[in-house]
Design a protein around this motif. Structure first.
Motif, PDB file in Angstrom:
ATOM      1  N   ARG A  27       0.426   5.503   1.442  1.00  0.00           N
ATOM      2  CA  ARG A  27      -0.119   6.762   2.393  1.00  0.00           C
ATOM      3  C   ARG A  27      -0.018   7.490   0.925  1.00  0.00           C
ATOM      4  N   GLU A  68      -5.198   5.303   1.817  1.00  0.00           N
ATOM      5  CA  GLU A  68      -3.865   4.543   1.864  1.00  0.00           C
ATOM      6  C   GLU A  68      -4.544   3.542   0.704  1.00  0.00           C
ATOM      7  N   LYS A  79      -8.335   2.271   1.316  1.00  0.00           N
ATOM      8  CA  LYS A  79      -8.518   2.314   2.633  1.00  0.00           C
ATOM      9  C   LYS A  79      -9.789   2.608   3.498  1.00  0.00           C
ATOM     10  N   SER A  80     -10.640   2.399   3.978  1.00  0.00           N
ATOM     11  CA  SER A  80     -12.008   2.868   4.308  1.00  0.00           C
ATOM     12  C   SER A  80     -11.296   3.385   5.903  1.00  0.00           C
ATOM     13  N   TYR A  81     -12.112   4.556   6.474  1.00  0.00           N
ATOM     14  CA  TYR A  81     -12.249   4.946   8.165  1.00  0.00           C
ATOM     15  C   TYR A  81     -12.183   3.890   9.045  1.00  0.00           C
ATOM     16  N   ASP A  82     -12.701   2.822   8.305  1.00  0.00           N
ATOM     17  CA  ASP A  82     -12.774   1.256   9.360  1.00  0.00           C
ATOM     18  C   ASP A  82     -11.933   0.260   9.324  1.00  0.00           C
ATOM     19  N   GLY A  83     -10.757   1.023   8.314  1.00  0.00           N
ATOM     20  CA  GLY A  83      -9.740  -0.335   8.069  1.00  0.00           C
ATOM     21  C   GLY A  83      -9.619  -1.018   7.170  1.00  0.00           C
ATOM     22  N   THR A  84     -11.275  -0.978   7.018  1.00  0.00           N
ATOM     23  CA  THR A  84     -11.224  -2.423   5.095  1.00  0.00           C
ATOM     24  C   THR A  84     -10.941  -1.571   4.099  1.00  0.00           C
ATOM     25  N   TRP A  85     -11.007  -2.633   2.928  1.00  0.00           N
ATOM     26  CA  TRP A  85      -9.974  -2.244   1.591  1.00  0.00           C
ATOM     27  C   TRP A  85     -11.127  -2.071   0.771  1.00  0.00           C
ATOM     28  N   SER A 118       0.955  -1.241  -0.130  1.00  0.00           N
ATOM     29  CA  SER A 118       0.332  -0.365   0.060  1.00  0.00           C
ATOM     30  C   SER A 118       0.385   1.248  -0.176  1.00  0.00           C
TER      31      SER A 118
END
Length: 91
Positions: free
Chosen positions: A17, A70, A41-47, A15
């Protein structure tokens, strides 16, 4: 900032940044029938899938993202690939 990954099976590139807002994702090599999909990468950490454009043959796509995001690219549906994936900053 840029990232280079060689994929020899379905999976994800390293990934990046984002320090800018426009990035290019390139794929080149043996695809093995696979599809390369840009992800963020979403705000909850999932792609999650980024946009609606994918690659199935050598080429490049540009993606626009917010600075600080990211991103990566994920190869799926391939059989014995040898795919070079490069993610680089445009602006």
């Amino acid at each position: 900032m840029s990232n280079y990954t060689l994929l020899s099976a379905d999976g994800s590139s390293g990934s990046v940044r984002c320090t800018g807002t426009v990035y290019q994702i390139e794929g080149e090599g043996t695809w093995g029938g696979g599809t390369l999909t840009p992800q963020k990468k979403s705000y909850d950490g999932t792609w999650i899938t980024l946009g609606s454009t994918t690659l199935t043959a050598d080429g490049a796509i540009n993606v626009e993202v917010p600075s600080g995001a990211e991103i990566r690219a994920t190869l799926s549906g391939s059989s014995s690939p040898s795919l070079k994936v490069h993610i680089s900053l445009i602006r």
